[in-house]
Enzyme design. Structure first.
Site, PDB file in Angstrom:
ATOM      1  N   GLY A 197      -6.056  -2.586   0.071  1.00 31.32           N
ATOM      2  CA  GLY A 197      -5.448  -1.272  -0.116  1.00 31.32           C
ATOM      3  C   GLY A 197      -4.143  -1.226  -0.877  1.00 31.32           C
ATOM      4  N   ASN A 222       0.850  -1.193   0.000  1.00 32.41           N
ATOM      5  CA  ASN A 222       0.000   0.000   0.000  1.00 32.41           C
ATOM      6  C   ASN A 222       0.882   1.237   0.000  1.00 32.41           C
ATOM      7  OD1 ASN A 222      -1.968   1.919   0.294  1.00 32.41           O
ATOM      8  ND2 ASN A 222      -2.908   1.025   2.114  1.00 32.41           N
ATOM      9  N   ASP A 272      -1.615  -1.031  -3.996  1.00 32.53           N
ATOM     10  CA  ASP A 272      -1.818  -0.174  -5.166  1.00 32.53           C
ATOM     11  C   ASP A 272      -0.570  -0.105  -6.045  1.00 32.53           C
ATOM     12  OD1 ASP A 272      -0.115   1.520  -3.658  1.00 32.53           O
ATOM     13  OD2 ASP A 272      -1.817   2.658  -2.857  1.00 32.53           O
ATOM     14  N   ASN A 301      -5.688   6.481  -1.339  1.00 33.86           N
ATOM     15  CA  ASN A 301      -6.603   5.976  -2.369  1.00 33.86           C
ATOM     16  C   ASN A 301      -7.212   4.616  -2.007  1.00 33.86           C
ATOM     17  OD1 ASN A 301      -4.670   4.001  -2.933  1.00 33.86           O
ATOM     18  ND2 ASN A 301      -3.882   5.011  -4.755  1.00 33.86           N
ATOM     19  N   ASP A 302      -7.151   4.238  -0.734  1.00 30.89           N
ATOM     20  CA  ASP A 302      -7.697   2.938  -0.335  1.00 30.89           C
ATOM     21  C   ASP A 302      -9.180   2.809  -0.672  1.00 30.89           C
ATOM     22  OD1 ASP A 302      -5.204   2.393   0.597  1.00 30.89           O
ATOM     23  OD2 ASP A 302      -5.748   2.221   2.705  1.00 30.89           O
ATOM     24  N   GLU A 309      -3.617 -18.613 -20.661  1.00 33.84           N
ATOM     25  CA  GLU A 309      -3.947 -19.603 -19.649  1.00 33.84           C
ATOM     26  C   GLU A 309      -4.761 -20.718 -20.301  1.00 33.84           C
ATOM     27  OE1 GLU A 309      -5.965 -19.878 -15.214  1.00 33.84           O
ATOM     28  OE2 GLU A 309      -6.850 -18.536 -16.706  1.00 33.84           O
ATOM     29  N   ASP A 317      -6.136 -14.312 -19.528  1.00 30.70           N
ATOM     30  CA  ASP A 317      -6.899 -15.151 -18.627  1.00 30.70           C
ATOM     31  C   ASP A 317      -7.845 -16.067 -19.411  1.00 30.70           C
ATOM     32  OD1 ASP A 317      -7.785 -15.640 -15.800  1.00 30.70           O
ATOM     33  OD2 ASP A 317      -9.699 -14.928 -16.607  1.00 30.70           O
TER      34      ASP A 317
END
Length: 610
Positions: free
Chosen positions: A156, A131, A158, A136-137, A352, A323
């Site tokens: 949180g 974090n 980032d 900006n949490d 994947e 993905d």
């Protein structure tokens, strides 16, 4: 007259304000494919007729059953970087205008170098890594709030947290950062993983801004490191703005609405498969909160293709991991992949393809002879070695080398390498963000060292999952949150800070020192990157193999036996040739290899022969 003029001004402003989105938000001049499809979205926008300035030709205007969309395709060939103006007319009168920018590309953008077998990818989950900016949490724009007490909640971490710890990642020997998705995911719960995206042109504000992501790319490049974006073509989240007001019914797969995938990817090529089984694999949704995208719709496929290219240009990216690659419409995903390769011939994409059979995985690699049987080419450069992963998660608890147990499982995996058209372009790993933690399988440093030795020295591109290098554990049986713990030291007030030596426990330091030495050695070893491999049938649960080129030979011995072994070397004369000694990479000891090599229980030797 003045009243009429005022009325026209107000009307024009009202209509103009109805344009809520323009995507891509801007584009680049000089792309190989000059066709650009621009989505304009706003209330009843389809009633207007678009034109464009600068002698740009509109080649197609597509209107869907939803009047809030209009898709305008223009030809950008020979159009320099400039600001275009789109005019939207109601009959013969211009109702409103919209500026649109074509920007300059970076020098040599099309020929950018991507990641390959000389790299090591460090996979991290940004919400759980560090974090760097607590401010900006939480965000007014998004629903879920940060709460570290919830295993499956936002914590949180980032982009700034990644940037602040680039030196730590580099010290490990990693050359490339692969982060799980960073675009906005506004799901009310479980949004931290990022795979249910709600806006694919915008970084989630709880991670930072688009500019912050560009800064991450720039800071990595300053240190000769690379950035890989985790791209999702198969689905979005249920909070995606377009899902809430679909352009057309067939933009997603409808049954109508939700139906669960059967997850049977073999139906993609099984000549005996029923149509309904194939449909439920490809068209079925992963989960109810992830609408399954219909890439067979040409407007949707172009949207996804341009979004991917936009991020490459904007953030100066070095590669993708895609993905759930094999759940996509296979004809459409081939077109998507080829379109990116046409723009960036050296750009690597790892897909994947989570299957349990080498032939089935090899089917999905570019220029596969297996795929060619069905006239199929995915154009996908790299697939992931899930069969090796399957072996790794069991083999180091199998103390006895039997017909189908012990190191022969690893040996057998490599006997099928001939199935892959490019064996150097295969991602090798002991775990990732969806699997049991390797240190949960093996809560024993010796077995971790065996697994990492294997990943670092066999063919392909190695990947390390964040935290394993300090001994982090996690039990998937308790839920995904348990295999995605916060990295210790990533948050203010953490009692243990494993990002620096002074803050690590002795056990964490043991894991870190080994991992760092192993992968930093690998960085400069071309024989391991692109050399050939010769391996020998395991004896007494000891597996011996060589990586070599014209300049160097590396001999690797993995003793998976709980007892010390003495290995006679005459059997390996094909590779040992006239070499008499080998310098062991981790201990720096010189070892005589002329007759026999003694190797401790559950240990490995990496010998540079000389």
């Amino acid at each position: 007259m003045k009243k009429l003029l005022l009325f026209l001004i107000i009307t024009s402003f009202t209509v103009s304000a109805q344009i809520k989105r323009t995507e891509p938000p801007f584009w680049y001049a000089g792309m190989k494919n000059p066709e650009l499809q621009i989505l304009f979205y706003g209330k009843n926008i389809a009633q207007f007729q678009p034109t464009v300035s600068n002698n740009v030709v509109i080649t197609n205007i597509a209107k869907t059953e939803n009047p809030n969309y209009i898709f305008v395709t223009i030809d950008t060939k020979n159009i320099p970087a400039s600001d275009l103006v789109f005019s939207f007319k109601d009959k013969s009168k211009v109702a409103f205008t919209q500026k649109y920018s074509l920007k300059e590309r970076r020098n040599n953008s099309a020929s950018r170098k991507s990641y390959d077998a000389s790299d090591m990818l460090y996979l991290l989950m940004p919400d759980r890594f560090a974090n760097g900016n607590p401010a900006n949490d939480n965000s007014k724009e998004t629903t879920e709030q940060a709460d570290r007490s919830k295993p499956n909640g936002r914590h949180g971490g980032d982009i700034e947290g990644i940037i602040k710890n680039i030196d730590y990642i580099k010290e490990l020997g990693a050359t490339t950062v692969w982060s799980t998705p960073l675009c906005e995911d506004n799901d009310p719960r479980g949004s931290y993983h990022g795979y249910g995206q709600s806006d694919v042109y915008k970084i989630d504000p709880r991670y930072g801004t688009n500019e912050d992501y560009l800064k991450l790319s720039s800071e990595l490049h300053k240190k000769d490191m690379k950035l890989v974006l985790d791209y999702v073509t198969n689905h979005w989240g249920a909070q995606h703005w377009m899902y809430k007001d679909l352009p057309a019914y067939d933009f997603i797969h409808q049954f109508p609405g939700f139906a669960q995938s059967n997850y049977r990817m073999s139906t993609q090529f099984d000549q005996n498969a029923s149509d309904i089984d194939q449909k439920y694999c490809v068209d079925g949704w992963f989960v109810k909160s992830m609408p399954d995208l219909n890439q067979a719709n040409p407007l949707m496929l172009t949207y996804l293709t341009q979004n991917a290219i936009w991020w490459i240009e904007y953030a100066d990216l070095d590669g993708f991991r895609v993905d759930t690659y094999s759940y996509n419409d296979k004809a459409a995903i081939s077109k998507w992949t080829k379109a990116i390769a046409d723009e960036y011939p050296n750009f690597n994409i790892a897909g994947e393809v989570w299957m349990q059979d080498q032939a089935q995985m090899a089917y999905w690699q570019k220029d596969s002879k297996i795929g060619a049987i069905q006239n199929y080419n995915s154009h996908l450069p790299t697939v992931m070695d899930f069969t090796l992963f399957n072996a790794i998660e069991k083999v180091f608890d199998e103390d006895k080398g039997e017909w189908d147990k012990g190191m022969v499982k690893v040996y057998d995996n490599f006997t099928n390498d001939f199935l892959y058209p490019n064996i150097d372009n295969i991602l090798v790993f002991a775990e990732n963000h969806d699997t049991q933690r390797i240190n949960q399988h093996y809560p024993d440093f010796k077995k971790y060292a065996l697994a990492m030795t294997l990943v670092a020295t066999v063919r392909g591109i190695p990947q390390l999952y964040y935290g394993s290098e300090i001994g982090m554990t996690g039990n998937k049986d308790k839920g995904d949150g348990d295999i995605r713990h916060d990295f210790p030291g990533g948050w203010n007030g953490d009692a243990n800070n494993a990002f620096n030596k002074a803050g690590r426990t002795p056990e964490q330091q043991q894991y870190f020192d080994f991992t760092s030495k192993l992968f930093n050695w690998r960085k400069s070893n071309n024989a391991v990157h692109f050399g050939k491999m010769t391996h020998y049938l395991p004896e007494n649960n000891v597996y011996v193999y060589f990586r070599y080129d014209d300049q160097k030979t590396v001999m690797i011995l993995i003793n998976n036996n709980p007892e010390k072994q003495v290995v006679k070397t005459a059997r390996f004369s094909q590779n040992i040739k006239n070499f008499k000694t080998g310098k062991e990479v981790i201990s720096n000891q010189n070892i005589d290899i002329s007759n026999e090599i003694s190797i401790e229980p559950k240990s490995a030797l990496i010998l540079e022969l000389n």
